[in-house]
Enzyme design. Structure first.
Site, mmCIF file in Angstrom:
data_model
loop_
_atom_site.group_PDB
_atom_site.id
_atom_site.type_symbol
_atom_site.label_atom_id
_atom_site.label_comp_id
_atom_site.label_asym_id
_atom_site.label_seq_id
_atom_site.Cartn_x
_atom_site.Cartn_y
_atom_site.Cartn_z
ATOM 1 N N CYS A 113 32.222 19.438 -30.690
ATOM 2 C CA CYS A 113 31.490 18.290 -30.180
ATOM 3 C C CYS A 113 31.486 17.165 -31.206
ATOM 4 O O CYS A 113 31.844 17.356 -32.361
ATOM 5 C CB CYS A 113 30.062 18.678 -29.818
ATOM 6 S SG CYS A 113 29.018 18.989 -31.230
ATOM 7 N N THR A 114 31.092 15.994 -30.746
ATOM 8 C CA THR A 114 30.955 14.826 -31.606
ATOM 9 C C THR A 114 29.502 14.709 -32.030
ATOM 10 O O THR A 114 28.593 14.877 -31.222
ATOM 11 C CB THR A 114 31.370 13.552 -30.843
ATOM 12 O OG1 THR A 114 32.716 13.704 -30.401
ATOM 13 C CG2 THR A 114 31.265 12.333 -31.729
#
Length: 175
Positions: free
Chosen positions: A48-49
């Site tokens: 994920c970011t």
């Protein structure tokens, strides 16, 4: 509760922590935890970011955007799940949310490549450990991945509780 929080007393924090250098875009590359929700969702989790920014009052805000099929909790933003946390100004942080207490430590970072973060979570009489490995890019040198794995093991986590997150195009999310 006190015994659980003291258990993390032996976890180091980044010397000469420089909050401003930690801000910006990161990818959550590694995730390790002995929590029940991690055990249930482990097989679904993807990279994920994570965006770290400074709030007006000088705290850190950490927003991680997970592909919607990964975490199964949070707020929906552009089809992704978002987890936002606000921390005090230090490498040793504390947070209360979801009825639990989080003791968060930036264990080690060089600010430009990686950051290793350890969290002890206490909710009622239950406690769990979480270790995160952030990277400025979607790929990280093997020795950094091994450092994450070894540190996670030192925190009492087993190999089944340690995950190098697979990449996905959805990791770009809202960052």
């Amino acid at each position: 509760l006190l015994g659980t929080l003291h258990a993390q007393d032996n976890v180091p924090v980044q010397a000469d922590f420089q909050q401003d250098k930690l801000t910006g875009k990161w990818y959550t590359i590694g995730f390790a935890s002995n929590s029940n929700w991690f055990k249930e969702k482990r097989h679904l989790m993807k990279m994920c970011t994570t965006i770290i920014s400074t709030t007006a009052d000088g705290n850190l805000e950490v927003t991680s955007t997970y592909p919607k099929y990964s975490m199964g909790r949070g707020w929906t933003v552009k089809g992704c799940w978002v987890w936002a946390l606000v921390h005090p100004l230090t490498a040793l942080m504390s947070l209360c949310c979801w009825g639990s207490k989080h003791d968060i430590r930036v264990v080690e970072t060089n600010y430009e490549e990686y950051a290793l973060v350890a969290t002890q979570i206490v909710k009622g009489t239950d406690s769990s450990t979480m270790v995160l490995l952030y990277s400025r890019t979607k790929e990280l040198r093997p020795e950094r991945l091994e450092m994450f794995t070894q540190f996670s093991r030192e925190q009492g986590l087993t190999d089944d509780e340690i995950l190098i997150l697979p990449q996905t195009g959805e990791a770009e999310g809202a960052g």
